[in-house]
Design a protein around this motif. Structure first.
Motif, PDB file in Angstrom:
ATOM      1  N   UNK A  18       0.811  -1.209   0.000  1.00  0.00           N
ATOM      2  CA  UNK A  18       0.000   0.000   0.000  1.00  0.00           C
ATOM      3  C   UNK A  18       0.847   1.263   0.000  1.00  0.00           C
ATOM      4  N   UNK A  19       2.143   1.109   0.281  1.00  0.00           N
ATOM      5  CA  UNK A  19       3.048   2.248   0.347  1.00  0.00           C
ATOM      6  C   UNK A  19       4.196   2.040  -0.636  1.00  0.00           C
ATOM      7  N   UNK A  20       4.793   3.115  -1.138  1.00  0.00           N
ATOM      8  CA  UNK A  20       5.901   2.962  -2.097  1.00  0.00           C
ATOM      9  C   UNK A  20       7.181   2.485  -1.425  1.00  0.00           C
ATOM     10  N   UNK A  21       8.072   1.938  -2.230  1.00  0.00           N
ATOM     11  CA  UNK A  21       9.375   1.485  -1.748  1.00  0.00           C
ATOM     12  C   UNK A  21      10.116   2.649  -1.083  1.00  0.00           C
ATOM     13  N   UNK A  22      10.742   2.351   0.055  1.00  0.00           N
ATOM     14  CA  UNK A  22      11.492   3.361   0.778  1.00  0.00           C
ATOM     15  C   UNK A  22      10.728   4.013   1.909  1.00  0.00           C
TER      16      UNK A  22
ATOM     17  N   UNK B   3      -6.528 -10.398   9.733  1.00  0.00           N
ATOM     18  CA  UNK B   3      -5.127  -9.999   9.616  1.00  0.00           C
ATOM     19  C   UNK B   3      -4.353 -10.980   8.746  1.00  0.00           C
ATOM     20  N   UNK B   4      -4.589 -12.285   8.941  1.00  0.00           N
ATOM     21  CA  UNK B   4      -3.871 -13.292   8.155  1.00  0.00           C
ATOM     22  C   UNK B   4      -4.250 -13.187   6.681  1.00  0.00           C
ATOM     23  N   UNK B   5      -5.553 -13.077   6.421  1.00  0.00           N
ATOM     24  CA  UNK B   5      -6.013 -12.981   5.036  1.00  0.00           C
ATOM     25  C   UNK B   5      -5.459 -11.720   4.371  1.00  0.00           C
ATOM     26  N   UNK B   6      -5.396 -10.625   5.135  1.00  0.00           N
ATOM     27  CA  UNK B   6      -4.816  -9.387   4.589  1.00  0.00           C
ATOM     28  C   UNK B   6      -3.350  -9.605   4.231  1.00  0.00           C
ATOM     29  N   UNK B   7      -2.614 -10.379   5.049  1.00  0.00           N
ATOM     30  CA  UNK B   7      -1.213 -10.674   4.747  1.00  0.00           C
ATOM     31  C   UNK B   7      -1.091 -11.523   3.486  1.00  0.00           C
ATOM     32  N   UNK B   8      -2.025 -12.467   3.303  1.00  0.00           N
ATOM     33  CA  UNK B   8      -2.054 -13.272   2.081  1.00  0.00           C
ATOM     34  C   UNK B   8      -2.229 -12.366   0.861  1.00  0.00           C
ATOM     35  N   UNK B   9      -3.167 -11.451   0.954  1.00  0.00           N
ATOM     36  CA  UNK B   9      -3.434 -10.547  -0.165  1.00  0.00           C
ATOM     37  C   UNK B   9      -2.217  -9.681  -0.483  1.00  0.00           C
ATOM     38  N   UNK B  10      -1.561  -9.178   0.581  1.00  0.00           N
ATOM     39  CA  UNK B  10      -0.374  -8.341   0.345  1.00  0.00           C
ATOM     40  C   UNK B  10       0.745  -9.167  -0.271  1.00  0.00           C
ATOM     41  N   UNK B  11       0.866 -10.437   0.127  1.00  0.00           N
ATOM     42  CA  UNK B  11       1.869 -11.308  -0.468  1.00  0.00           C
ATOM     43  C   UNK B  11       1.629 -11.505  -1.951  1.00  0.00           C
TER      44      UNK B  11
ATOM     45  N   UNK C  28       6.662 -12.883  11.784  1.00  0.00           N
ATOM     46  CA  UNK C  28       5.578 -12.432  10.919  1.00  0.00           C
ATOM     47  C   UNK C  28       5.942 -12.687   9.454  1.00  0.00           C
ATOM     48  N   UNK C  29       5.062 -12.283   8.549  1.00  0.00           N
ATOM     49  CA  UNK C  29       5.313 -12.428   7.119  1.00  0.00           C
ATOM     50  C   UNK C  29       6.089 -11.241   6.549  1.00  0.00           C
ATOM     51  N   UNK C  30       6.487 -10.278   7.382  1.00  0.00           N
ATOM     52  CA  UNK C  30       7.140  -9.064   6.891  1.00  0.00           C
ATOM     53  C   UNK C  30       8.376  -9.314   6.027  1.00  0.00           C
ATOM     54  N   UNK C  31       9.321 -10.174   6.468  1.00  0.00           N
ATOM     55  CA  UNK C  31      10.512 -10.370   5.623  1.00  0.00           C
ATOM     56  C   UNK C  31      10.165 -10.852   4.222  1.00  0.00           C
TER      57      UNK C  31
END
Length: 358
Positions: free
Chosen positions: A113-117, A185-193, A158-161
């Motif tokens: 949702x946010x740009x690199x950096x 929260x988990x499903x949102x992490x799946x979507x972001x992945x 977490x899934x962050x790395x």
């Protein structure tokens, strides 16, 4: 189950905690002193009060405050974490500037949702903080530096790395409230992945139930880390998102019990929300040519893994049969989106038992 959930204690997101700490620090700079508690407004308009844990006015332009996160009865890795915010007054017309302090990650891959950096402080927490600071003083010019004590270590859980958020945790929350045992929260992490993988132009994704199935898939396919999605029990969360965010090739990897439930039409594979239908499993074993006595044994079985082991001894190809059934469910769910699909079933030691392609 619903009655049980209603009795569980709700908690607060890292975004809500950071908002409270930020408001407390800014109030102290304007007043010259700290209060023990501070009240913030959540996105839906509800007002909640937070106790300030640590605080200090460093000089007339800078103050620090912290809040201990209470996730309620949710098994959140950040429960009990200290969320610190350092507010520094800037020159006029700088506006509100967000900065990742120690223990808060930075975005290193596109697709989020946010740009690199950018610091991994999500849009809704930013919105909450802006609103809270404007309650103190209109159009503030401040730097908001958010830190999480031990955040870099916590982020490893977490899934962050995998998402390319490096150096610490994300400051999250869309409502400010943590619902106990919430799937959101988990499903949102799946979507972001999936978003990160698509942004990297990856054409093959592997969604796995757990570590064992993922490691098995990694032995078969050499793919970037971003190609691997830890879906847990939420195969439906993967499939429904892929209907509108498709890729060319999807591999689903998991164990026999989970994928038997998938083959039987369940898209939520959690043991508390779906069960293996042994009567139907017995009918399928009969289709494979098993004698009546063995079919009845399957009907009365306690575990799917036990059934698969017994079928292996009798040379009944149940694993491939179930993989084909699971594949049919996945194809029906993804219709009319058409791309290559694979089911990969493994045992607890990571051995590949069954496989199906479409």
């Amino acid at each position: 189950m619903l009655e049980h959930v209603k009795k569980l204690k709700y908690g607060w997101t890292t975004g809500a905690c950071a908002t409270a700490a930020a408001k407390a620090a800014y109030l102290a700079l304007k007043r010259g002193f700290f209060s023990d508690r501070v009240t913030i407004t959540l996105p839906q308009g509800k007002k909640v009060s937070f106790r300030i844990f640590n605080h200090k006015i460093l000089d007339r332009h800078c103050a620090i405050a912290s809040v201990i996160k209470d996730a309620g009865d949710d098994p959140d890795v950040t429960h009990g974490a200290e969320i610190r915010v350092r507010i520094t007054i800037l020159s006029i017309d700088r506006g509100i500037v967000f900065k990742a302090g120690k223990g808060v990650g930075t975005i290193t891959k596109p697709g989020l949702q946010l740009p690199v950096g950018q610091p991994a402080i999500n849009p809704v927490p930013r919105q909450m903080i802006r609103y809270a600071l404007n309650e103190v003083f209109p159009s503030p010019d401040v730097e908001v530096e958010i830190s999480v004590v031990n955040g870099e270590e916590l982020a490893k859980k977490t899934m962050n790395p995998r998402l390319g958020i490096m150096g610490g945790l994300s400051i999250l929350g869309t409502t400010g409230i943590v619902v106990p045992f919430s799937c959101a929260a988990w499903i949102a992490s799946i979507h972001r992945g999936i978003d990160v993988a698509r942004a990297a132009n990856l054409t093959h994704l592997i969604a796995s139930v757990g570590n064992v199935s993922e490691e098995t898939a990694k032995k078969i396919y050499t793919l970037p880390e971003s190609a691997f999605i830890e879906m847990g029990d939420f195969v439906g969360g993967v499939l429904k998102y892929l209907k509108t965010h498709p890729v060319q090739w999807l591999t689903l990897a998991g164990g026999v019990a989970k994928f038997t439930k998938l083959a039987q039409g369940h898209l939520d594979l959690h043991s508390g929300r779906s069960q293996v239908d042994f009567a139907q499993l017995a009918e399928w074993v009969a289709e494979l040519g098993a004698e009546d006595s063995f079919v009845e044994k399957v009907r009365l079985a306690n575990t799917a893994l036990g059934v698969f082991r017994n079928c292996h001894v009798k040379r009944l190809p149940l694993a491939d049969f179930i993989a084909e059934k699971a594949l049919a469910v996945v194809k029906e769910t993804l219709d009319p989106v058409i791309f290559k699909i694979e089911i990969l079933m493994v045992d607890r030691k990571g051995n590949c038992l069954g496989r199906a392609f479409a």
